[in-house]
Design a protein around this motif. Structure first.
Motif, PDB file in Angstrom:
ATOM      1  N   ASP A  29       0.556  -0.947   0.402  1.00 26.64           N
ATOM      2  CA  ASP A  29      -0.007  -0.237  -0.017  1.00 26.64           C
ATOM      3  C   ASP A  29       1.060   1.588   0.250  1.00 26.64           C
ATOM      4  O   ASP A  29       0.706   2.226  -0.783  1.00 26.64           O
ATOM      5  CB  ASP A  29      -1.037  -0.020   1.254  1.00 26.64           C
ATOM      6  CG  ASP A  29      -2.217  -0.984   1.197  1.00 26.64           C
ATOM      7  OD1 ASP A  29      -2.403  -1.776   0.061  1.00 26.64           O
ATOM      8  OD2 ASP A  29      -2.480  -0.977   2.121  1.00 26.64           O
ATOM      9  N   ARG A  51       1.899   2.267  -3.841  1.00 29.19           N
ATOM     10  CA  ARG A  51       0.988   2.377  -4.340  1.00 29.19           C
ATOM     11  C   ARG A  51      -0.109   3.995  -3.677  1.00 29.19           C
ATOM     12  O   ARG A  51      -0.041   4.204  -4.712  1.00 29.19           O
ATOM     13  CB  ARG A  51      -0.852   1.548  -4.106  1.00 29.19           C
ATOM     14  CG  ARG A  51      -0.127  -0.461  -4.986  1.00 29.19           C
ATOM     15  CD  ARG A  51      -1.311  -0.481  -4.723  1.00 29.19           C
ATOM     16  NE  ARG A  51      -1.163  -1.703  -5.317  1.00 29.19           N
ATOM     17  CZ  ARG A  51      -0.392  -2.994  -4.664  1.00 29.19           C
ATOM     18  NH1 ARG A  51      -0.525  -3.115  -3.507  1.00 29.19           N
ATOM     19  NH2 ARG A  51      -1.045  -3.810  -5.843  1.00 29.19           N
ATOM     20  N   TRP A  52       0.858   4.165  -2.917  1.00 30.62           N
ATOM     21  CA  TRP A  52       0.205   5.910  -2.274  1.00 30.62           C
ATOM     22  C   TRP A  52       0.018   6.943  -3.222  1.00 30.62           C
ATOM     23  O   TRP A  52      -0.505   7.059  -3.649  1.00 30.62           O
ATOM     24  CB  TRP A  52      -0.408   5.714  -0.761  1.00 30.62           C
ATOM     25  CG  TRP A  52      -0.984   5.014  -0.031  1.00 30.62           C
ATOM     26  CD1 TRP A  52      -0.353   4.724   1.342  1.00 30.62           C
ATOM     27  CD2 TRP A  52      -2.102   4.936   0.275  1.00 30.62           C
ATOM     28  NE1 TRP A  52      -0.975   3.495   1.663  1.00 30.62           N
ATOM     29  CE2 TRP A  52      -2.007   3.934   1.585  1.00 30.62           C
ATOM     30  CE3 TRP A  52      -2.760   4.843  -0.417  1.00 30.62           C
ATOM     31  CZ2 TRP A  52      -3.523   2.986   2.183  1.00 30.62           C
ATOM     32  CZ3 TRP A  52      -3.697   4.460  -0.779  1.00 30.62           C
ATOM     33  CH2 TRP A  52      -4.092   3.505   0.259  1.00 30.62           C
ATOM     34  N   LEU A  78      -1.355   6.876  -7.074  1.00 29.50           N
ATOM     35  CA  LEU A  78      -2.642   6.524  -6.906  1.00 29.50           C
ATOM     36  C   LEU A  78      -3.285   8.033  -6.389  1.00 29.50           C
ATOM     37  O   LEU A  78      -4.442   8.673  -7.038  1.00 29.50           O
ATOM     38  CB  LEU A  78      -3.723   5.793  -5.364  1.00 29.50           C
ATOM     39  CG  LEU A  78      -3.382   4.478  -5.837  1.00 29.50           C
ATOM     40  CD1 LEU A  78      -3.846   4.211  -3.793  1.00 29.50           C
ATOM     41  CD2 LEU A  78      -5.101   3.745  -6.756  1.00 29.50           C
ATOM     42  N   ALA A  88      -6.227  -0.197  -9.421  1.00 25.92           N
ATOM     43  CA  ALA A  88      -7.529   0.195  -8.303  1.00 25.92           C
ATOM     44  C   ALA A  88      -8.805  -0.957  -7.467  1.00 25.92           C
ATOM     45  O   ALA A  88      -9.349  -1.231  -7.418  1.00 25.92           O
ATOM     46  CB  ALA A  88      -8.674   0.728  -9.025  1.00 25.92           C
ATOM     47  N   TYR A 145      -8.281   1.867  -2.165  1.00 28.47           N
ATOM     48  CA  TYR A 145      -8.055   2.746  -3.559  1.00 28.47           C
ATOM     49  C   TYR A 145      -8.659   3.304  -3.976  1.00 28.47           C
ATOM     50  O   TYR A 145      -8.494   4.487  -4.696  1.00 28.47           O
ATOM     51  CB  TYR A 145      -6.988   1.650  -4.297  1.00 28.47           C
ATOM     52  CG  TYR A 145      -6.487   0.697  -3.936  1.00 28.47           C
ATOM     53  CD1 TYR A 145      -5.702   1.414  -2.187  1.00 28.47           C
ATOM     54  CD2 TYR A 145      -5.699  -0.197  -4.336  1.00 28.47           C
ATOM     55  CE1 TYR A 145      -4.570   0.392  -2.076  1.00 28.47           C
ATOM     56  CE2 TYR A 145      -4.541  -1.725  -4.148  1.00 28.47           C
ATOM     57  CZ  TYR A 145      -4.235  -0.833  -2.619  1.00 28.47           C
ATOM     58  OH  TYR A 145      -2.897  -1.490  -1.710  1.00 28.47           O
ATOM     59  N   ARG A 146      -9.925   2.697  -4.455  1.00 23.65           N
ATOM     60  CA  ARG A 146     -10.961   3.552  -5.252  1.00 23.65           C
ATOM     61  C   ARG A 146     -11.484   4.310  -4.762  1.00 23.65           C
ATOM     62  O   ARG A 146     -12.274   5.816  -5.369  1.00 23.65           O
ATOM     63  CB  ARG A 146     -12.266   2.475  -5.812  1.00 23.65           C
ATOM     64  CG  ARG A 146     -11.753   1.164  -6.481  1.00 23.65           C
ATOM     65  CD  ARG A 146     -12.751   0.809  -7.164  1.00 23.65           C
ATOM     66  NE  ARG A 146     -13.443  -0.471  -5.536  1.00 23.65           N
ATOM     67  CZ  ARG A 146     -12.777  -1.656  -5.084  1.00 23.65           C
ATOM     68  NH1 ARG A 146     -12.022  -2.195  -6.217  1.00 23.65           N
ATOM     69  NH2 ARG A 146     -13.056  -2.215  -4.790  1.00 23.65           N
ATOM     70  N   ARG A 179     -10.198   6.000  -2.310  1.00 24.56           N
ATOM     71  CA  ARG A 179      -9.232   7.233  -2.357  1.00 24.56           C
ATOM     72  C   ARG A 179      -8.524   8.415  -3.729  1.00 24.56           C
ATOM     73  O   ARG A 179      -9.146   9.489  -4.045  1.00 24.56           O
ATOM     74  CB  ARG A 179      -7.525   6.854  -2.231  1.00 24.56           C
ATOM     75  CG  ARG A 179      -6.892   7.807  -2.132  1.00 24.56           C
ATOM     76  CD  ARG A 179      -5.170   7.119  -1.681  1.00 24.56           C
ATOM     77  NE  ARG A 179      -4.318   7.929  -1.769  1.00 24.56           N
ATOM     78  CZ  ARG A 179      -3.358   8.002  -0.018  1.00 24.56           C
ATOM     79  NH1 ARG A 179      -4.207   7.407   0.574  1.00 24.56           N
ATOM     80  NH2 ARG A 179      -2.935   8.947  -0.213  1.00 24.56           N
TER      81      ARG A 179
END
Length: 162
Positions: free
Chosen positions: A46, A49-50, A53, A75, A80-81, A83
């Motif tokens: 995660d 990924r932040w 994203l 996603a 994630y979605r 965010r």
């Protein structure tokens, strides 16, 4: 949205063309460190990924202030979605490309020159939180031609409610 091999780039580009809006390849927004990890068969965390994203969210926000934009992005998790929804600040639709392990494996095995190895498909599938029941989601089966998948995605967009 969806796992690797589901056709995100192909479908997103075709949908953007049909809608007359810009297309952004989400994979190109990954920092080099993410691409390097995935190329080595190391799943992203995660924390990896932040920032990615957030870049996608910024592009979506810019698109929502104009005539729209289509971005390909895995996603995989609801967080994630969410965010991305928050970053957009307006309506956001996800087209979830759904396919079997067998079909996804075959597609990934046929790809040339992509950084994502087949070995990470199982990790992605384990991470995937299917967006059933979430607002603004169109689910499309990928067990057909790219043209039919695109047509089904566009038809589904007409039915989206938030």
């Amino acid at each position: 949205m969806g796992v690797s091999g589901s056709g995100k780039s192909t479908v997103a580009e075709a949908v953007a063309e049909k809608l007359g809006v810009a297309f952004i390849e989400g994979d190109k927004l990954h920092p080099k460190s993410n691409v390097d990890k995935m190329s080595e068969g190391i799943p992203l965390t995660d924390e990896d990924r932040w920032p990615w994203l957030d870049l996608i969210g910024a592009e979506l926000r810019k698109g929502s202030e104009g005539k729209g934009v289509v971005v390909s992005c895995s996603a995989l998790k609801k967080i994630y979605r969410d965010r991305l929804r928050e970053a957009t600040g307006g309506p956001l639709v996800f087209i979830y490309l759904d396919g079997s392990l067998e079909l996804l494996s075959r597609r990934m095995g046929e790809r040339k020159g992509h950084f994502m190895p087949l070995s990470l498909l199982q990790t992605q599938l384990a991470t995937l939180e299917v967006p059933t029941g979430e607002p603004g989601v169109v689910t499309v089966s990928i067990d057909t031609t790219p043209e039919e998948i695109t047509a089904n995605a566009l038809a589904g967009l007409k039915t989206v409610t938030f």
